[in-house]
Design a protein around this motif. Structure first.
Motif, mmCIF file in Angstrom:
data_model
loop_
_atom_site.group_PDB
_atom_site.id
_atom_site.type_symbol
_atom_site.label_atom_id
_atom_site.label_comp_id
_atom_site.label_asym_id
_atom_site.label_seq_id
_atom_site.Cartn_x
_atom_site.Cartn_y
_atom_site.Cartn_z
ATOM 1 N N GLY A 4 0.842 -1.194 0.000
ATOM 2 C CA GLY A 4 0.000 0.000 0.000
ATOM 3 C C GLY A 4 0.871 1.235 0.000
ATOM 4 N N ALA B 152 5.928 5.935 0.962
ATOM 5 C CA ALA B 152 6.046 7.119 1.846
ATOM 6 C C ALA B 152 7.491 7.613 1.898
ATOM 7 C CB ALA B 152 5.546 6.758 3.247
ATOM 8 N N PHE C 180 -2.590 8.094 2.124
ATOM 9 C CA PHE C 180 -3.968 8.587 2.004
ATOM 10 C C PHE C 180 -4.516 9.020 3.356
ATOM 11 C CE2 PHE C 180 -4.788 7.824 -2.362
ATOM 12 C CZ PHE C 180 -3.887 6.828 -2.712
ATOM 13 N N ARG C 181 -4.217 8.222 4.386
ATOM 14 C CA ARG C 181 -4.897 8.449 5.673
ATOM 15 C C ARG C 181 -3.938 8.917 6.765
ATOM 16 N NH1 ARG C 181 -6.830 4.357 2.655
ATOM 17 N NH2 ARG C 181 -9.045 4.488 2.095
ATOM 18 N N GLY C 182 -2.678 9.175 6.357
ATOM 19 C CA GLY C 182 -1.727 9.721 7.331
ATOM 20 C C GLY C 182 -1.986 11.214 7.537
ATOM 21 N N TRP D 170 -6.362 11.936 1.597
ATOM 22 C CA TRP D 170 -7.759 11.990 2.060
ATOM 23 C C TRP D 170 -7.897 12.925 3.249
ATOM 24 C CZ3 TRP D 170 -8.530 10.774 -2.256
ATOM 25 C CH2 TRP D 170 -8.519 9.503 -2.839
ATOM 26 N N GLN E 73 -1.661 -1.836 -4.307
ATOM 27 C CA GLN E 73 -2.768 -0.883 -4.359
ATOM 28 C C GLN E 73 -2.282 0.445 -4.932
ATOM 29 O OE1 GLN E 73 -5.305 -1.114 -0.537
ATOM 30 N NE2 GLN E 73 -3.297 -1.887 0.066
ATOM 31 N N ASN E 74 -0.981 0.583 -5.075
ATOM 32 C CA ASN E 74 -0.398 1.859 -5.464
ATOM 33 C C ASN E 74 -0.484 2.071 -6.974
ATOM 34 O OD1 ASN E 74 0.229 1.991 -2.771
ATOM 35 N ND2 ASN E 74 2.382 1.418 -3.040
ATOM 36 N N PHE F 38 -13.941 5.038 -5.867
ATOM 37 C CA PHE F 38 -14.635 4.497 -4.691
ATOM 38 C C PHE F 38 -16.018 3.949 -5.031
ATOM 39 C CE2 PHE F 38 -11.898 5.069 -1.209
ATOM 40 C CZ PHE F 38 -11.164 6.235 -1.411
ATOM 41 N N GLY G 181 2.855 -1.684 4.396
ATOM 42 C CA GLY G 181 2.436 -0.300 4.236
ATOM 43 C C GLY G 181 1.009 -0.081 3.829
ATOM 44 N N THR G 182 0.087 -0.804 4.455
ATOM 45 C CA THR G 182 -1.316 -0.557 4.130
ATOM 46 C C THR G 182 -2.161 -0.591 5.400
ATOM 47 O OG1 THR G 182 -3.233 -1.243 2.794
ATOM 48 C CG2 THR G 182 -1.716 -2.999 3.524
ATOM 49 N N SER G 183 -3.192 0.265 5.414
ATOM 50 C CA SER G 183 -3.998 0.435 6.640
ATOM 51 C C SER G 183 -5.186 -0.512 6.679
ATOM 52 C CB SER G 183 -4.523 1.883 6.706
ATOM 53 O OG SER G 183 -5.431 2.104 5.620
ATOM 54 N N VAL H 268 4.490 -5.506 7.630
ATOM 55 C CA VAL H 268 5.504 -4.461 7.860
ATOM 56 C C VAL H 268 4.801 -3.115 7.880
ATOM 57 C CG1 VAL H 268 7.547 -3.300 6.905
ATOM 58 C CG2 VAL H 268 7.318 -5.806 6.732
ATOM 59 N N PRO I 105 4.823 0.807 10.485
ATOM 60 C CA PRO I 105 5.219 1.431 11.764
ATOM 61 C C PRO I 105 4.078 1.494 12.781
ATOM 62 C CG PRO I 105 5.218 3.051 9.968
ATOM 63 C CD PRO I 105 4.855 1.744 9.376
ATOM 64 N N GLY J 51 7.828 -1.283 11.874
ATOM 65 C CA GLY J 51 8.920 -0.479 11.309
ATOM 66 C C GLY J 51 8.560 -0.047 9.900
#
Ligand code: APR
Length: 270
Positions: free
Chosen positions: A24, A29, A36-38, A43, A107-108, A180, A208-210, A233, A235, A255
């Motif tokens: 993701g 980053a 998107f959601r950071g 978003w 997803q990127n 969407f 890296g995906t939420s 993986v 953080p 991380g």
């Protein structure tokens, strides 16, 4: 590396297991592309006139194609100026080490996996490098025409409109991205291929995906229910980390992609 993670990866390597990597926005980053959601996410920061997530809808494109294109052309310019990072490079090394035992599901739409050298890539949310006819006249997928760099507030010009005119029917071209209010499929977004690869995977490596989207969560649950190894993986805590915590062969590798992926790939590739 934590002993449990090392043991999981050693087991996959020794069994010559099949690996699916699911990425993701977090993997890009460290290349400078906002998630998107950071805190600075797309978003969250949004555009002047609309709630940000409204921009990524077929309904908004029908209502105001210029406004939607203005927003995407700015984003695509950000992607074009970004460079792949050590996380992208690690997944290229893994693909080159294990060949057709590897599948990358991303997803990127930023194209950084492809530019890093990944080839076995399923872009389940589309790809900024391509456009399609909005009227689906049958012209198929086309390369996004070249555009000069543009600022966030750059107006949409007659030259932009000309570049984004379908060469076959004269209607609008649209970004080759999943909106969407649209649905995953195989022809445009490789849905069945992604689920099929997961159905035979010995390891799902999530980076890296939420977990905010449907197909990625289906992939995570399928791997978990099959008892595949599951390494996440990220953080921050997220639904994939929770699945990993509940899995006997799961591990939440807290991380960043650049911190964790090189050592994970070294253990998998031997
Ligand atoms: N390394 C790894 N993960 C990171 C890093 C990093 N350096 N920095 C941030 N992350 C994590 C965040 O903790 C978060 O869990 O990346 C994740 C980014 O989450 P989102 O911003 O929601 O992005 P993503 O999960 O890719 O969104 C999925 O939603 O809106 C749609 O189409 C859009 O493809 C997108 C999809």
């Amino acid at each position: 590396m934590e002993p449990k993670l090392q043991a999981i990866l050693d087991g996959v390597r020794q069994a010559k297991g099949r690996v699916v990597a699911l990425t993701g926005a977090g993997i890009s980053a460290e290349s400078g592309i906002p998630t998107f959601r950071g805190a600075e996410g797309y978003w969250v920061v949004g555009s002047q006139n609309y709630m940000p997530q409204e921009m990524a809808t077929h309904e908004m494109f029908e209502r105001s194609p210029e406004e939607v294109w203005r927003w995407y052309l700015y984003r695509f310019g950000v992607c074009r100026h970004a460079q792949p990072n050590a996380g992208h490079a690690a997944l290229v090394a893994l693909e080159r080490a294990i060949g057709d035992r590897f599948t990358l599901v991303t997803q990127n739409i930023d194209g950084l996996h492809r530019r890093a050298g990944s080839e076995r890539v399923l872009c389940i949310h589309g790809d900024a490098a391509y456009v399609r006819c909005a009227g689906e006249c049958g012209v198929g997928r086309l390369d996004l025409p070249p555009f000069p760099p543009r600022t966030k507030d750059e107006p949409f010009s007659a030259a932009d409109r000309a570049r984004l005119t379908c060469p076959s029917c004269g209607g609008w071209l649209r970004p080759h991205v999943l909106w969407f209010d649209e649905y995953y499929d195989e022809p445009n977004y490789r849905m069945e291929s992604a689920l099929s690869a997961t159905s035979t995977a010995d390891l799902l490596l999530v980076v890296g995906t939420s977990g905010a989207t449907n197909l990625p969560m289906q992939i995570g649950r399928l791997a978990f229910e099959r008892g595949a190894a599951l390494v996440d993986v990220n953080p921050e805590e997220n639904p994939f980390a929770e699945l990993a915590a509940r899995s006997p062969r799961g591990f939440f590798a807290r991380g960043s992609a650049c911190e964790r992926l090189p050592e994970i790939v070294a253990a998998l590739a031997g």
